[in-house]
Scaffold this motif. Structure first.
Motif, PDB file in Angstrom:
ATOM      1  N   ARG A 173      74.972 -36.656  25.352  1.00 32.12           N
ATOM      2  CA  ARG A 173      75.963 -35.596  25.202  1.00 32.12           C
ATOM      3  C   ARG A 173      77.218 -35.825  26.036  1.00 32.12           C
ATOM      4  O   ARG A 173      78.311 -35.430  25.649  1.00 32.12           O
ATOM      5  CB  ARG A 173      75.337 -34.237  25.544  1.00 32.12           C
ATOM      6  CG  ARG A 173      74.363 -33.754  24.478  1.00 32.12           C
ATOM      7  CD  ARG A 173      75.115 -33.407  23.197  1.00 32.12           C
ATOM      8  NE  ARG A 173      74.199 -33.265  22.054  1.00 32.12           N
ATOM      9  CZ  ARG A 173      74.177 -34.086  21.027  1.00 32.12           C
ATOM     10  NH1 ARG A 173      75.004 -35.119  20.979  1.00 32.12           N
ATOM     11  NH2 ARG A 173      73.345 -33.886  20.018  1.00 32.12           N
ATOM     12  N   ARG A 174      77.080 -36.471  27.177  1.00 37.14           N
ATOM     13  CA  ARG A 174      78.251 -36.764  27.993  1.00 37.14           C
ATOM     14  C   ARG A 174      79.205 -37.715  27.272  1.00 37.14           C
ATOM     15  O   ARG A 174      80.427 -37.592  27.389  1.00 37.14           O
ATOM     16  CB  ARG A 174      77.820 -37.364  29.335  1.00 37.14           C
ATOM     17  CG  ARG A 174      77.279 -36.345  30.335  1.00 37.14           C
ATOM     18  CD  ARG A 174      77.177 -36.946  31.725  1.00 37.14           C
ATOM     19  NE  ARG A 174      76.153 -37.979  31.825  1.00 37.14           N
ATOM     20  CZ  ARG A 174      74.910 -37.752  32.222  1.00 37.14           C
ATOM     21  NH1 ARG A 174      74.518 -36.520  32.553  1.00 37.14           N
ATOM     22  NH2 ARG A 174      74.035 -38.736  32.301  1.00 37.14           N
ATOM     23  N   ALA A 175      78.652 -38.655  26.535  1.00 40.87           N
ATOM     24  CA  ALA A 175      79.473 -39.670  25.876  1.00 40.87           C
ATOM     25  C   ALA A 175      79.750 -39.369  24.406  1.00 40.87           C
ATOM     26  O   ALA A 175      80.790 -39.776  23.873  1.00 40.87           O
ATOM     27  CB  ALA A 175      78.798 -41.034  25.998  1.00 40.87           C
ATOM     28  N   ALA A 176      78.824 -38.683  23.745  1.00 46.08           N
ATOM     29  CA  ALA A 176      78.954 -38.448  22.298  1.00 46.08           C
ATOM     30  C   ALA A 176      78.461 -37.043  21.968  1.00 46.08           C
ATOM     31  O   ALA A 176      77.359 -36.865  21.437  1.00 46.08           O
ATOM     32  CB  ALA A 176      78.156 -39.497  21.525  1.00 46.08           C
ATOM     33  N   PRO A 177      79.260 -36.029  22.285  1.00 45.99           N
ATOM     34  CA  PRO A 177      78.804 -34.643  22.116  1.00 45.99           C
ATOM     35  C   PRO A 177      78.510 -34.220  20.682  1.00 45.99           C
ATOM     36  O   PRO A 177      77.774 -33.265  20.468  1.00 45.99           O
ATOM     37  CB  PRO A 177      79.962 -33.822  22.704  1.00 45.99           C
ATOM     38  CG  PRO A 177      81.150 -34.731  22.651  1.00 45.99           C
ATOM     39  CD  PRO A 177      80.618 -36.101  22.873  1.00 45.99           C
ATOM     40  N   ARG A 178      79.059 -34.930  19.697  1.00 43.31           N
ATOM     41  CA  ARG A 178      78.862 -34.517  18.304  1.00 43.31           C
ATOM     42  C   ARG A 178      77.846 -35.369  17.556  1.00 43.31           C
ATOM     43  O   ARG A 178      77.557 -35.120  16.391  1.00 43.31           O
ATOM     44  CB  ARG A 178      80.215 -34.550  17.563  1.00 43.31           C
ATOM     45  CG  ARG A 178      81.242 -33.594  18.144  1.00 43.31           C
ATOM     46  CD  ARG A 178      82.545 -33.630  17.355  1.00 43.31           C
ATOM     47  NE  ARG A 178      82.364 -33.136  16.003  1.00 43.31           N
ATOM     48  CZ  ARG A 178      82.379 -31.849  15.658  1.00 43.31           C
ATOM     49  NH1 ARG A 178      82.541 -30.928  16.591  1.00 43.31           N
ATOM     50  NH2 ARG A 178      82.223 -31.471  14.412  1.00 43.31           N
ATOM     51  N   THR A 179      77.282 -36.362  18.222  1.00 42.09           N
ATOM     52  CA  THR A 179      76.282 -37.202  17.567  1.00 42.09           C
ATOM     53  C   THR A 179      75.009 -36.412  17.281  1.00 42.09           C
ATOM     54  O   THR A 179      74.518 -35.674  18.128  1.00 42.09           O
ATOM     55  CB  THR A 179      75.941 -38.411  18.463  1.00 42.09           C
ATOM     56  OG1 THR A 179      77.084 -39.259  18.540  1.00 42.09           O
ATOM     57  CG2 THR A 179      74.768 -39.213  17.903  1.00 42.09           C
ATOM     58  N   GLN A 180      74.464 -36.582  16.093  1.00 38.37           N
ATOM     59  CA  GLN A 180      73.221 -35.916  15.722  1.00 38.37           C
ATOM     60  C   GLN A 180      72.023 -36.742  16.195  1.00 38.37           C
ATOM     61  O   GLN A 180      72.130 -37.950  16.381  1.00 38.37           O
ATOM     62  CB  GLN A 180      73.163 -35.721  14.207  1.00 38.37           C
ATOM     63  CG  GLN A 180      74.302 -34.855  13.701  1.00 38.37           C
ATOM     64  CD  GLN A 180      74.270 -34.657  12.186  1.00 38.37           C
ATOM     65  OE1 GLN A 180      74.818 -33.705  11.691  1.00 38.37           O
ATOM     66  NE2 GLN A 180      73.655 -35.560  11.440  1.00 38.37           N
ATOM     67  N   VAL A 181      70.896 -36.064  16.389  1.00 36.82           N
ATOM     68  CA  VAL A 181      69.702 -36.730  16.897  1.00 36.82           C
ATOM     69  C   VAL A 181      68.501 -36.375  16.029  1.00 36.82           C
ATOM     70  O   VAL A 181      68.243 -35.193  15.787  1.00 36.82           O
ATOM     71  CB  VAL A 181      69.412 -36.325  18.359  1.00 36.82           C
ATOM     72  CG1 VAL A 181      68.216 -37.114  18.895  1.00 36.82           C
ATOM     73  CG2 VAL A 181      70.635 -36.550  19.249  1.00 36.82           C
ATOM     74  N   TYR A 182      67.793 -37.397  15.578  1.00 34.72           N
ATOM     75  CA  TYR A 182      66.520 -37.188  14.882  1.00 34.72           C
ATOM     76  C   TYR A 182      65.415 -37.651  15.824  1.00 34.72           C
ATOM     77  O   TYR A 182      65.434 -38.791  16.306  1.00 34.72           O
ATOM     78  CB  TYR A 182      66.459 -37.990  13.584  1.00 34.72           C
ATOM     79  CG  TYR A 182      65.054 -38.135  13.038  1.00 34.72           C
ATOM     80  CD1 TYR A 182      64.416 -37.058  12.416  1.00 34.72           C
ATOM     81  CD2 TYR A 182      64.354 -39.334  13.158  1.00 34.72           C
ATOM     82  CE1 TYR A 182      63.118 -37.183  11.930  1.00 34.72           C
ATOM     83  CE2 TYR A 182      63.061 -39.471  12.670  1.00 34.72           C
ATOM     84  CZ  TYR A 182      62.446 -38.394  12.060  1.00 34.72           C
ATOM     85  OH  TYR A 182      61.159 -38.511  11.583  1.00 34.72           O
ATOM     86  N   VAL A 183      64.453 -36.771  16.086  1.00 29.45           N
ATOM     87  CA  VAL A 183      63.362 -37.075  17.012  1.00 29.45           C
ATOM     88  C   VAL A 183      62.041 -37.119  16.255  1.00 29.45           C
ATOM     89  O   VAL A 183      61.620 -36.118  15.668  1.00 29.45           O
ATOM     90  CB  VAL A 183      63.287 -36.026  18.137  1.00 29.45           C
ATOM     91  CG1 VAL A 183      62.149 -36.367  19.098  1.00 29.45           C
ATOM     92  CG2 VAL A 183      64.613 -35.954  18.891  1.00 29.45           C
ATOM     93  N   ALA A 184      61.399 -38.281  16.265  1.00 21.09           N
ATOM     94  CA  ALA A 184      60.092 -38.437  15.628  1.00 21.09           C
ATOM     95  C   ALA A 184      58.989 -38.102  16.621  1.00 21.09           C
ATOM     96  O   ALA A 184      59.091 -38.404  17.811  1.00 21.09           O
ATOM     97  CB  ALA A 184      59.920 -39.870  15.128  1.00 21.09           C
ATOM     98  N   SER A 185      57.947 -37.470  16.146  1.00 17.23           N
ATOM     99  CA  SER A 185      56.808 -37.153  17.005  1.00 17.23           C
ATOM    100  C   SER A 185      56.021 -38.423  17.327  1.00 17.23           C
ATOM    101  O   SER A 185      56.108 -39.438  16.631  1.00 17.23           O
ATOM    102  CB  SER A 185      55.896 -36.126  16.323  1.00 17.23           C
ATOM    103  OG  SER A 185      55.584 -36.513  14.997  1.00 17.23           O
ATOM    104  N   VAL A 186      55.272 -38.371  18.414  1.00 22.31           N
ATOM    105  CA  VAL A 186      54.411 -39.494  18.805  1.00 22.31           C
ATOM    106  C   VAL A 186      53.236 -39.547  17.827  1.00 22.31           C
ATOM    107  O   VAL A 186      52.634 -38.510  17.517  1.00 22.31           O
ATOM    108  CB  VAL A 186      53.897 -39.304  20.249  1.00 22.31           C
ATOM    109  CG1 VAL A 186      53.046 -40.503  20.671  1.00 22.31           C
ATOM    110  CG2 VAL A 186      55.061 -39.099  21.209  1.00 22.31           C
TER     111      VAL A 186
END
Length: 299
Positions: A173-186
């Motif tokens: 967020r400090r470097a790319a506040p608008r980047t989206q994130v997809y988080v896969a479960s373990v």
């Protein structure tokens, strides 16, 4: 008496006018008069807010561990990023990048910063490299190595796991506040054990040190071994809770809802080299899960 009656009627009239006037202010926003029909026709509707989530990113960066590196999917004990579910170019896998960007653009607008053996503590550094690209989307798949330790005592604590993921998100967020994130479960490590132990070759490879906390003494089913595996499994579930909770605090983050954990990997989806990591078919299934989640209209 007559004068008094006239005065009473006058007071009533003034009071009624005041009440009607007040009602008029409430009805017309305090202006005291209704806007003309022509002005009402000229009024433009408020623009709809721009959706926070965009299901059509133009660039992708991946962070995580051996799964995202395609470890053991092509040759024994080796990375094979070409078949990565996230950024690979293999037609057999049809990776997330290929599905979202197309073959040619995926080759120039997707980057794989995952590292085999990485744990959650390593994610902030990977995320910093990914953020420098200013990608539209970052994929995260990490946590298996935090549970896959020499013993259950050495597993990453839930508190440290949370701190690592939160730091990774802050770094992004400090470097790319608008980047989206997809988080896969373990993934469900216990299911991978139950499927892989059907292969004698796989069990021999496991002895080289692949996830000993879950895969060690694969055929031992006594109470101590069952407790050990159950302890690992509970830690995986706790990690997934952390991933979901931290992701939920960020408007541009989507957790997979436990889809990877819930997927019933069979022997066809496991590496024929170690019967634990995803095969090319398994990588394709991970790409499909991610694509459906990322392109869904609502979270």
């Amino acid at each position: 008496m007559r004068m008094r009656g006239h005065r009473s009627r006058a007071v009533v009239a003034v009071t009624a006018a005041a009440v009607l006037g007040a009602a008029g202010c409430d009805a017309f926003g305090g202006g005291g008069s209704e806007p003309s029909a022509s002005k009402a026709r000229q009024a433009k509707p408020s623009p709809s807010p721009t959706p926070v989530w965009d299901g059509s990113p133009a660039s992708i960066a991946a962070v995580g561990d051996s799964i995202t590196r395609g470890f053991d999917a092509c040759t024994v004990l080796s990375d094979c990023p070409e078949v990565s579910w996230a950024t690979g170019g293999s037609a057999e896998v049809n990776s997330l990048a290929v599905r979202l960007l197309g073959v040619s653009k995926a080759a120039t607008h997707s980057w794989n910063y995952a590292v085999t053996g990485a744990r959650m503590a390593d994610l902030p550094a990977q995320m910093a490299r990914a953020a420098a690209r200013k990608p539209d989307l970052v994929t995260v798949m990490a946590g298996a190595n935090d549970a896959c330790r020499a013993s259950t005592v050495e597993m990453t604590s839930v508190a440290d796991f949370r701190a690592g993921f939160e730091e990774a998100m802050r770094t992004l967020r400090r470097a790319a506040p608008r980047t989206q994130v997809y988080v896969a479960s373990v993934p469900n490590l216990k299911r991978l054990w139950s499927q892989g132990r059907t292969s004698e070759l796989g069990k021999q490879v496991w002895k080289l040190g692949i996830c000993p906390s879950m895969l060690g003494d694969a055929d031992v089913l006594d109470s101590a071994a069952n407790l050990r595996r159950d302890t690992v499994q509970q830690r995986v579930e706790d990690y997934n809770t952390v991933l979901e909770e931290v992701c939920a605090k960020d408007a541009r983050c989507r957790f997979d809802g436990g889809a990877v954990y819930a997927y019933r990997f069979g022997t066809e989806q496991l590496s024929r080299w170690d019967w634990f990591h995803p095969s090319k078919d398994g990588q394709a299934r991970l790409a499909e899960i991610a694509y459906r989640r990322i392109t869904a209209r609502s979270s």
